[in-house]
Design a protein around this motif. Structure first.
Motif, PDB file in Angstrom:
ATOM      1  N   LYS A  28      42.475  35.458  34.258  1.00  0.00           N
ATOM      2  CA  LYS A  28      42.630  36.866  34.450  1.00  0.00           C
ATOM      3  C   LYS A  28      44.352  37.450  34.238  1.00  0.00           C
ATOM      4  N   SER A  29      45.145  36.476  34.479  1.00  0.00           N
ATOM      5  CA  SER A  29      46.588  36.670  34.447  1.00  0.00           C
ATOM      6  C   SER A  29      47.036  35.258  33.926  1.00  0.00           C
ATOM      7  N   ALA A  30      48.399  35.383  33.416  1.00  0.00           N
ATOM      8  CA  ALA A  30      48.955  34.072  33.019  1.00  0.00           C
ATOM      9  C   ALA A  30      50.467  34.393  32.902  1.00  0.00           C
ATOM     10  N   TRP A  31      51.241  33.194  32.997  1.00  0.00           N
ATOM     11  CA  TRP A  31      52.646  33.044  32.823  1.00  0.00           C
ATOM     12  C   TRP A  31      53.090  32.084  32.059  1.00  0.00           C
ATOM     13  N   ASN A  32      53.924  32.578  30.885  1.00  0.00           N
ATOM     14  CA  ASN A  32      54.347  31.624  29.933  1.00  0.00           C
ATOM     15  C   ASN A  32      55.679  31.028  30.315  1.00  0.00           C
ATOM     16  N   ARG A  33      55.874  29.927  31.205  1.00  0.00           N
ATOM     17  CA  ARG A  33      57.298  29.603  31.299  1.00  0.00           C
ATOM     18  C   ARG A  33      57.993  28.319  30.330  1.00  0.00           C
ATOM     19  N   THR A  34      57.174  28.396  29.295  1.00  0.00           N
ATOM     20  CA  THR A  34      57.765  27.622  28.067  1.00  0.00           C
ATOM     21  C   THR A  34      58.749  28.409  27.247  1.00  0.00           C
ATOM     22  N   ALA A  35      59.183  27.430  26.318  1.00  0.00           N
ATOM     23  CA  ALA A  35      60.288  27.903  25.462  1.00  0.00           C
ATOM     24  C   ALA A  35      59.602  28.341  24.117  1.00  0.00           C
ATOM     25  N   LYS A  36      58.185  28.360  24.242  1.00  0.00           N
ATOM     26  CA  LYS A  36      57.332  28.784  22.964  1.00  0.00           C
ATOM     27  C   LYS A  36      56.427  29.985  23.451  1.00  0.00           C
ATOM     28  N   HIS A  37      55.857  30.472  22.316  1.00  0.00           N
ATOM     29  CA  HIS A  37      54.973  31.639  22.546  1.00  0.00           C
ATOM     30  C   HIS A  37      53.555  30.992  22.746  1.00  0.00           C
ATOM     31  N   VAL A  38      52.650  31.791  23.332  1.00  0.00           N
ATOM     32  CA  VAL A  38      51.395  31.162  23.573  1.00  0.00           C
ATOM     33  C   VAL A  38      50.237  32.037  23.085  1.00  0.00           C
ATOM     34  N   CYS A  39      49.417  31.424  22.085  1.00  0.00           N
ATOM     35  CA  CYS A  39      48.319  32.299  21.619  1.00  0.00           C
ATOM     36  C   CYS A  39      47.036  31.851  22.402  1.00  0.00           C
ATOM     37  N   TYR A  93      45.438  36.454  21.516  1.00  0.00           N
ATOM     38  CA  TYR A  93      46.160  37.151  22.498  1.00  0.00           C
ATOM     39  C   TYR A  93      47.339  36.509  22.892  1.00  0.00           C
ATOM     40  N   VAL A  94      48.383  37.263  22.483  1.00  0.00           N
ATOM     41  CA  VAL A  94      49.989  36.367  22.633  1.00  0.00           C
ATOM     42  C   VAL A  94      50.713  36.744  23.785  1.00  0.00           C
ATOM     43  N   VAL A  95      51.226  35.679  24.562  1.00  0.00           N
ATOM     44  CA  VAL A  95      52.105  36.034  25.661  1.00  0.00           C
ATOM     45  C   VAL A  95      53.123  35.398  25.344  1.00  0.00           C
ATOM     46  N   LEU A  96      54.246  36.049  24.906  1.00  0.00           N
ATOM     47  CA  LEU A  96      55.846  35.599  24.567  1.00  0.00           C
ATOM     48  C   LEU A  96      56.307  34.644  25.614  1.00  0.00           C
ATOM     49  N   ARG A  97      57.237  33.874  25.237  1.00  0.00           N
ATOM     50  CA  ARG A  97      58.020  33.069  25.978  1.00  0.00           C
ATOM     51  C   ARG A  97      58.689  33.529  27.151  1.00  0.00           C
ATOM     52  N   GLY A  98      58.426  33.191  28.255  1.00  0.00           N
ATOM     53  CA  GLY A  98      59.063  33.818  29.650  1.00  0.00           C
ATOM     54  C   GLY A  98      58.159  35.014  30.131  1.00  0.00           C
ATOM     55  N   ASP A  99      57.461  35.572  29.412  1.00  0.00           N
ATOM     56  CA  ASP A  99      56.364  36.415  30.219  1.00  0.00           C
ATOM     57  C   ASP A  99      55.374  36.111  30.936  1.00  0.00           C
ATOM     58  N   SER A 100      55.127  37.107  31.800  1.00  0.00           N
ATOM     59  CA  SER A 100      53.791  37.000  32.689  1.00  0.00           C
ATOM     60  C   SER A 100      53.044  38.451  32.519  1.00  0.00           C
ATOM     61  N   THR A 101      51.643  38.116  32.620  1.00  0.00           N
ATOM     62  CA  THR A 101      50.931  39.486  32.329  1.00  0.00           C
ATOM     63  C   THR A 101      49.575  39.378  32.981  1.00  0.00           C
ATOM     64  N   THR A 102      48.963  40.526  33.401  1.00  0.00           N
ATOM     65  CA  THR A 102      47.586  40.680  33.728  1.00  0.00           C
ATOM     66  C   THR A 102      47.000  40.894  32.518  1.00  0.00           C
ATOM     67  N   VAL A 103      45.943  40.139  32.388  1.00  0.00           N
ATOM     68  CA  VAL A 103      45.169  40.321  30.879  1.00  0.00           C
ATOM     69  C   VAL A 103      44.179  41.517  30.883  1.00  0.00           C
ATOM     70  N   PRO A 104      44.335  42.353  29.914  1.00  0.00           N
ATOM     71  CA  PRO A 104      43.423  43.498  30.201  1.00  0.00           C
ATOM     72  C   PRO A 104      42.016  43.194  29.219  1.00  0.00           C
ATOM     73  N   ALA A 105      41.294  44.159  29.383  1.00  0.00           N
ATOM     74  CA  ALA A 105      39.814  43.946  28.489  1.00  0.00           C
ATOM     75  C   ALA A 105      40.294  44.238  27.255  1.00  0.00           C
ATOM     76  N   PRO A 106      39.511  43.662  25.993  1.00  0.00           N
ATOM     77  CA  PRO A 106      38.295  42.775  26.382  1.00  0.00           C
ATOM     78  C   PRO A 106      38.760  41.387  26.451  1.00  0.00           C
ATOM     79  N   PHE A 107      40.037  41.067  26.778  1.00  0.00           N
ATOM     80  CA  PHE A 107      40.455  39.600  27.028  1.00  0.00           C
ATOM     81  C   PHE A 107      40.313  38.997  28.272  1.00  0.00           C
ATOM     82  N   ALA A 108      40.417  39.742  29.257  1.00  0.00           N
ATOM     83  CA  ALA A 108      40.271  39.126  30.671  1.00  0.00           C
ATOM     84  C   ALA A 108      39.131  38.336  30.835  1.00  0.00           C
ATOM     85  N   GLY A 109      39.252  37.268  31.287  1.00  0.00           N
ATOM     86  CA  GLY A 109      38.065  36.218  31.719  1.00  0.00           C
ATOM     87  C   GLY A 109      37.387  35.625  30.283  1.00  0.00           C
ATOM     88  N   THR A 110      38.303  35.682  29.586  1.00  0.00           N
ATOM     89  CA  THR A 110      37.391  35.088  28.293  1.00  0.00           C
ATOM     90  C   THR A 110      38.231  33.932  27.613  1.00  0.00           C
TER      91      THR A 110
END
Length: 250
Positions: free
Chosen positions: A182-193, A219-236
């Motif tokens: 339900k949340s994520a942190w991308n601590r890499t040098a690339k984007h996450v899909c 659902y994309v989390v850019l490099r270095g970003d952290s986020t709480t995932v909103p609906a309808p993506f959360a938990g999926t």
């Protein structure tokens, strides 16, 4: 006549001496029991298995945050003394998850009257401000994608190790049996899909579209970003891949 005056002076001296002796006894300290939590050392967070700082005591420095207690201590904390300069955050679930309660620097706390916290605490951490009790992103190591079972980086954390998928030739991970995040942190040098299918594919229906025709892609989390995932993506989320540009998402 002379003897009578001497007796008066002697009586006055005796009376004064008795008064002084009584005053000495009045200020002597009583053999009272020590005040609650007096045994907690300085610069220490003390957890107790009994109320008012009684029972077994566990000591932690302000650098000893624990994501989970051992089986012998889990759910046993009934009172606490925060003798540090930081805020103490106590959580019902492991991984800084579930309900939380806080203790100001220098304060004590009782967990015997509120059933939400009586015999339920399973983890704690010390932080400079109370606001940091509500997040847990700081646990994620550098150069990793971390996903969490609760919003704001709280709850059980999964650290994903980048690898090359044979089918997509992109660095990613297909999840196993771990809970969907339900949340994520991308601590890499690339984007996450992120994707709803374990095969780096799938789309999400737009809940505001009654026709069901409008779909969301990765659902994309850019490099270095952290986020709480909103609906309808959360938990999926069931898989993710690392890409150089967001156009590379499947």
């Amino acid at each position: 006549m002379t003897d009578f005056r001497i007796d008066i002076r002697r009586g006055a001296l005796i009376t004064a001496a008795l008064a002084l002796l009584c005053s000495v006894f009045l200020v002597l300290p009583a053999n009272a029991d020590p005040a609650p939590f007096d045994d907690c050392p300085p610069a220490t967070l003390c957890l107790y298995s009994g109320a008012d700082g009684t029972g077994e005591r566990r000591d932690f420095t302000d650098r000893q945050s624990l994501e989970s207690y051992d089986a012998a201590w889990d759910g046993r904390t009934l009172s606490a003394k925060n003798n540090t300069a930081l805020w103490a955050c106590a959580y019902v679930d492991a991984g800084f998850g579930g309900l939380l309660t806080t203790v100001k620097p220098g304060n004590s706390a009782e967990y015997t009257t509120d059933p939400r916290f009586t015999g339920t605490l399973s983890s704690h951490k010390a932080v400079p401000t109370r606001a940091l009790c509500f997040t847990g992103y700081e646990r994620c190591p550098d150069n990793r994608v971390c996903t969490f079972t609760e919003p704001n980086g709280r709850g059980a954390m999964t650290v994903h190790l980048p690898r090359t998928d044979a089918a997509t030739q992109n660095h990613g991970n297909s999840y196993g049996t771990e809970p969907a995040p339900k949340s994520a942190w991308n601590r890499t040098a690339k984007h996450v899909c992120f994707y709803p299918e374990p095969t780096y594919t799938g789309t999400w229906a737009d809940p505001s579209d009654s026709t069901g025709l409008k779909r969301f892609g990765a659902y994309v989390v850019l490099r270095g970003d952290s986020t709480t995932v909103p609906a309808p993506f959360a938990g999926t989320f069931r898989s993710h891949e690392l890409v150089n540009g967001t156009a590379d998402c499947q």
